[in-house]
Design a protein around this motif. Sequence first.
Motif, PDB file in Angstrom:
ATOM      1  N   TYR A  17      10.305  10.736  43.503  1.00 38.51           N
ATOM      2  CA  TYR A  17      11.580  10.960  44.159  1.00 38.51           C
ATOM      3  C   TYR A  17      12.755  10.759  43.205  1.00 38.51           C
ATOM      4  N   ASN A  18      13.823  11.457  43.492  1.00 34.93           N
ATOM      5  CA  ASN A  18      15.109  11.242  42.838  1.00 34.93           C
ATOM      6  C   ASN A  18      16.091  10.768  43.897  1.00 34.93           C
ATOM      7  N   HIS A  19      17.131  10.074  43.463  1.00 37.59           N
ATOM      8  CA  HIS A  19      18.189   9.704  44.386  1.00 37.59           C
ATOM      9  C   HIS A  19      18.878  10.969  44.885  1.00 37.59           C
ATOM     10  N   LEU A  20      19.276  10.959  46.142  1.00 38.29           N
ATOM     11  CA  LEU A  20      20.039  12.059  46.709  1.00 38.29           C
ATOM     12  C   LEU A  20      21.449  12.010  46.141  1.00 38.29           C
ATOM     13  N   LEU A  21      21.977  13.148  45.733  1.00 38.57           N
ATOM     14  CA  LEU A  21      23.320  13.209  45.164  1.00 38.57           C
ATOM     15  C   LEU A  21      24.358  13.127  46.281  1.00 38.57           C
ATOM     16  N   ALA A  22      25.466  12.446  46.015  1.00 38.27           N
ATOM     17  CA  ALA A  22      26.542  12.305  46.995  1.00 38.27           C
ATOM     18  C   ALA A  22      27.432  13.541  46.944  1.00 38.27           C
ATOM     19  N   GLY A  23      27.696  14.113  48.081  1.00 36.56           N
ATOM     20  CA  GLY A  23      28.490  15.326  48.164  1.00 36.56           C
ATOM     21  C   GLY A  23      29.980  15.074  48.333  1.00 36.56           C
ATOM     22  N   PHE A  24      30.687  16.160  48.560  1.00 33.53           N
ATOM     23  CA  PHE A  24      32.149  16.129  48.621  1.00 33.53           C
ATOM     24  C   PHE A  24      32.682  15.218  49.715  1.00 33.53           C
ATOM     25  N   TRP A  25      32.205  15.360  50.944  1.00 36.28           N
ATOM     26  CA  TRP A  25      32.811  14.650  52.070  1.00 36.28           C
ATOM     27  C   TRP A  25      32.625  13.143  51.989  1.00 36.28           C
ATOM     28  N   PHE A  34      32.940  15.805  32.593  1.00 40.43           N
ATOM     29  CA  PHE A  34      33.443  15.380  31.283  1.00 40.43           C
ATOM     30  C   PHE A  34      32.775  14.099  30.793  1.00 40.43           C
ATOM     31  N   ALA A  35      32.495  13.178  31.712  1.00 39.68           N
ATOM     32  CA  ALA A  35      31.962  11.864  31.317  1.00 39.68           C
ATOM     33  C   ALA A  35      30.434  11.779  31.435  1.00 39.68           C
ATOM     34  N   ASP A  36      29.769  12.852  31.829  1.00 45.58           N
ATOM     35  CA  ASP A  36      28.319  12.860  32.022  1.00 45.58           C
ATOM     36  C   ASP A  36      27.880  11.785  33.021  1.00 45.58           C
ATOM     37  N   THR A  37      28.519  11.775  34.177  1.00 43.83           N
ATOM     38  CA  THR A  37      28.157  10.851  35.247  1.00 43.83           C
ATOM     39  C   THR A  37      27.855  11.624  36.524  1.00 43.83           C
ATOM     40  N   GLN A  38      27.206  10.941  37.448  1.00 44.14           N
ATOM     41  CA  GLN A  38      26.930  11.484  38.777  1.00 44.14           C
ATOM     42  C   GLN A  38      27.164  10.384  39.794  1.00 44.14           C
ATOM     43  N   VAL A  39      27.395  10.800  41.033  1.00 45.13           N
ATOM     44  CA  VAL A  39      27.493   9.843  42.127  1.00 45.13           C
ATOM     45  C   VAL A  39      26.291  10.100  43.030  1.00 45.13           C
ATOM     46  N   ILE A  40      25.511   9.028  43.262  1.00 42.76           N
ATOM     47  CA  ILE A  40      24.272   9.148  44.030  1.00 42.76           C
ATOM     48  C   ILE A  40      24.301   8.211  45.237  1.00 42.76           C
ATOM     49  N   HIS A  41      23.436   8.505  46.191  1.00 44.03           N
ATOM     50  CA  HIS A  41      23.191   7.580  47.294  1.00 44.03           C
ATOM     51  C   HIS A  41      22.242   6.509  46.786  1.00 44.03           C
ATOM     52  N   GLU A  42      22.533   5.254  47.099  1.00 47.29           N
ATOM     53  CA  GLU A  42      21.698   4.151  46.620  1.00 47.29           C
ATOM     54  C   GLU A  42      20.321   4.149  47.272  1.00 47.29           C
ATOM     55  N   LYS A  43      20.242   4.434  48.556  1.00 51.21           N
ATOM     56  CA  LYS A  43      18.990   4.250  49.284  1.00 51.21           C
ATOM     57  C   LYS A  43      18.453   5.525  49.905  1.00 51.21           C
ATOM     58  N   LEU A  44      18.970   6.666  49.506  1.00 52.95           N
ATOM     59  CA  LEU A  44      18.453   7.927  50.012  1.00 52.95           C
ATOM     60  C   LEU A  44      17.811   8.685  48.861  1.00 52.95           C
ATOM     61  N   TYR A  45      16.628   9.214  49.124  1.00 52.69           N
ATOM     62  CA  TYR A  45      15.850   9.874  48.082  1.00 52.69           C
ATOM     63  C   TYR A  45      15.462  11.271  48.527  1.00 52.69           C
ATOM     64  N   ILE A  46      15.139  12.099  47.553  1.00 52.95           N
ATOM     65  CA  ILE A  46      14.644  13.442  47.814  1.00 52.95           C
ATOM     66  C   ILE A  46      13.443  13.672  46.897  1.00 52.95           C
ATOM     67  N   LEU A  47      12.450  14.384  47.404  1.00 56.06           N
ATOM     68  CA  LEU A  47      11.278  14.691  46.590  1.00 56.06           C
ATOM     69  C   LEU A  47      11.667  15.500  45.359  1.00 56.06           C
ATOM     70  N   LYS A  48      11.124  15.147  44.209  1.00 59.46           N
ATOM     71  CA  LYS A  48      11.419  15.888  42.984  1.00 59.46           C
ATOM     72  C   LYS A  48      10.989  17.341  43.123  1.00 59.46           C
ATOM     73  N   HIS A  49       9.879  17.575  43.797  1.00 58.55           N
ATOM     74  CA  HIS A  49       9.369  18.943  43.980  1.00 58.55           C
ATOM     75  C   HIS A  49      10.372  19.780  44.756  1.00 58.55           C
ATOM     76  N   ASN A  50      11.000  19.215  45.788  1.00 55.17           N
ATOM     77  CA  ASN A  50      11.976  19.948  46.584  1.00 55.17           C
ATOM     78  C   ASN A  50      13.224  20.279  45.762  1.00 55.17           C
ATOM     79  N   GLN A  51      13.620  19.388  44.868  1.00 51.98           N
ATOM     80  CA  GLN A  51      14.779  19.677  44.039  1.00 51.98           C
ATOM     81  C   GLN A  51      14.483  20.809  43.076  1.00 51.98           C
TER      82      GLN A  51
END
Length: 176
Positions: free
Chosen positions: A26-34, A154-171
């Motif tokens: 699993y990977n952490h789920l990425l945090a979206g706009f809202w 620019f800074a090579d960063t991402q914002v992720i959910h701490e406790k939500l995951y997604i299957l790597k295969h699905n990504q």
Amino acid sequence: MDATFENVENSEAAYDQVEKIKSNDYNHLLAGFWIRLWAYLIDLLVVSSVNRILIYPLFELMGLNNNKSFIFSPVSIATALIFFAYFVLMTKYLNQTLGKMIFGIKVISIKEENISWGTILFREFIGRYISKTIWIGYLIVAFTPKKQALHDIFADTQVIHEKLYILKHNQVKSAE
């Protein structure tokens, strides 16, 4: 009493097993706009509250120019320092601000294990300044595949959910 300790040992083993599975599959789920927008609004509320409770009364007591309309007035400089110090220090030491904590999201570096001072300062000063002057810098979170704002790119960063995951295969499938 032995059964209690056995359950604790089993629960620790189960926790370790779950963490191992998460890290491999699993990977952490990425945090979206809202969610990022709501976290940012809470952060603005925190910063403006600190300024109204501490900075404005302090400058009033000292009798310094409290002209908020002039960009280089002492109070404007002090409030800008509070704003940037809040984001820089919270992101460096906790990887998240209070707004991000409330929503369970945090900032991670794409290239580094821990976010360095250089990355944080670049993200929060240069990148955020660019994103603020060009409002599309924040809006592109909704349209980029890694859900990154301009300052994240620019800074090579991402914002992720701490406790939500997604299957790597699905990504992988969704990226194709």
